[in-house]
Structures are given as C-alpha cells and as structure tokens.
Scaffold this motif. Structure first.
Motif, short mmCIF file in Angstrom:
data_model
loop_
_atom_site.label_atom_id
_atom_site.label_comp_id
_atom_site.label_asym_id
_atom_site.label_seq_id
_atom_site.Cartn_x
_atom_site.Cartn_y
_atom_site.Cartn_z
N MET A 25 0.80 -1.21 0.00
CA MET A 25 0.00 0.00 0.00
C MET A 25 0.84 1.27 0.00
O MET A 25 2.05 1.23 0.15
N ALA A 26 0.15 2.38 -0.20
CA ALA A 26 0.73 3.71 -0.03
C ALA A 26 -0.40 4.64 0.39
O ALA A 26 -1.57 4.39 0.07
N PHE A 27 -0.07 5.72 1.11
CA PHE A 27 -1.09 6.69 1.47
C PHE A 27 -1.51 7.46 0.23
O PHE A 27 -0.68 7.82 -0.61
N ARG A 28 -2.80 7.72 0.09
CA ARG A 28 -3.26 8.49 -1.05
C ARG A 28 -2.69 9.91 -0.93
O ARG A 28 -2.29 10.34 0.15
N PRO A 29 -2.64 10.69 -2.03
CA PRO A 29 -1.92 11.96 -2.04
C PRO A 29 -2.28 12.94 -0.93
O PRO A 29 -1.39 13.48 -0.25
N ASP A 30 -3.57 13.21 -0.71
CA ASP A 30 -3.92 14.21 0.31
C ASP A 30 -3.50 13.73 1.70
O ASP A 30 -3.05 14.52 2.54
N PHE A 31 -3.66 12.45 1.93
CA PHE A 31 -3.28 11.84 3.21
C PHE A 31 -1.76 11.90 3.40
O PHE A 31 -1.26 12.26 4.46
#
Length: 231
Positions: free
Chosen positions: A46-52
C-alpha cells in the motif's frame, strides 16, 4: 463496493460472517483488529493516497531534528507508564522524546515528569475518559485514522523506539507494528510516495519517488494498492 459502503456507514457492527457455512457470494469480508506481522504485510502492498500523504509528511517534517520515541497504550489495554518512565528517564536526559499514546493523561504526565527532556507529540490526543479511541462513535473515525497513521509513521521515523508491555503481558499490536516499520526504511518511503518533494527530502528520502502516486479517485479509504514501479 462493499468496503466502500461499510466505510461510509461507519457501522459499529463487526464485519464478519459464519466461517462454518458455505457462501454463494463472490466476495465476503471479515474485519478484525490487531497489528504486528500481518499488518506490516498489508502495508507493504500500500501507499497513502496523495492528500493523506501530504498531511502526514508535513506533520513528520514539523518534528524537525532526530528524536527518541515511546508508545503507550492505556485505554482498553493498561500500561504502568509511571514505572516505565522511571526506568528510561536516565537515558532520555538531554534528548528529544516523542510520545504517542491513546491516553491524554499519560502524555500530560510525561511532559511534567521528564524535566530534562524535550517532550514532543505528532498528534493531539482527545480526552476519552479512559475509553478506547478506535471504533468510538464519539470521535471522527476518519480523523482518528489519520492521527493513528501519523503517529505510526512518526514512531517509525524515530532514532529509537522504546516500548513496554501492557497489563496483558505483551506488547500492543500498534507497538509491534511500529517496531517492524521502524526496521523498514524502504517501506516508510513507499508509504509516503505522494508526500511533497520538500517533505520527502527533509525526511531523508529522494525528492522523486520510484513509484507512481496512487490514484485517489479509485478508492475512498485512506490506503490503496500501489501501482507497479516505473520502468
């Protein structure tokens, strides 16, 4: 779609099913708590979505110079943090100490107790009156999720994490997960793929990540699968 509906509804009903029955559904979902080895395996995809990612990256950059860190679980699981603080105080003198906890009283005690240590925090903890934060309908669970991941990443980026057992004679799942993530700098980099270039550099990563940023339009939860690395 089922996951999306569960997320928006914020139901307190546990998402599970009868394991002894054969189900005709194409997709069935079972959710449970706990951190540690299985959680780190999930994060590796996974990766954090951009705003997060940008919010977490900014929070981590705000911590500035290096620090030691402690995690104290003291709501649904109890910790004798006063005794723990007494045991680690000598090695913390003159250091910067990040404290992550679900108990605001524990944080307040640390700020007063460590007189020769600069005590910092990556997120603010609400006063829950001893109740657990996770799954608590009195608190915004989206905001709690962001705070939890901010604390997790802040612990992982520390020079060293100091943890102690709870009253159940074991580490909390969150502590175990933080320790595992602390050992995997590459995964920390991956999770923050979409943080700003400036924040990534401040955190010791390359300004330009090696993976494509996640597409935030594809999912509503704050984590989603990483695309393949750039060729």
């Amino acid at each position: 779609r089922g996951i999306r509906r569960l997320w928006k509804r914020r139901s307190t009903t546990r998402a599970t099913f009868n394991f002894k029955t054969r189900h005709d559904a194409e997709l069935i979902i079972h959710a449970r708590g706990g951190g540690g080895e299985r959680s780190i395996t999930a994060l590796s995809r996974m990766a954090f979505r951009p705003d997060f990612a940008r919010k977490i990256g900014a929070a981590l950059s705000g911590l500035k110079s290096e620090y030691l860190a402690v995690h104290i679980r003291n709501t649904d699981m109890q910790t004798d943090y006063r005794r723990f603080f007494e045991s680690i105080r000598p090695q913390l003198e003159g250091q910067r100490l990040l404290i992550c906890s679900d108990d605001i009283q524990c944080k307040n005690y640390a700020k007063k107790y460590f007189r020769k240590t600069e005590v910092i925090e990556s997120t603010q903890t609400p006063d829950t009156n001893g109740a657990a934060l996770h799954g608590n309908p009195e608190f915004d669970q989206d905001a709690h999720t962001q705070a939890a991941f901010t604390d997790l990443m802040a612990l992982a980026m520390a020079k060293e994490i100091l943890v102690t057992e709870t009253d159940r004679s074991r580490l909390s799942g969150f502590s175990r997960l933080a320790l595992l993530l602390h050992q995997d700098r590459q995964l920390c980099d991956q999770l923050l793929t979409s943080a700003t270039g400036a924040d990534r550099v401040r955190l010791g990563f390359s300004e330009h990540p090696t993976r494509e940023a996640p597409n935030a339009d594809l999912v509503r939860p704050d984590l989603n699968l990483l695309p393949k690395p750039r060729s």
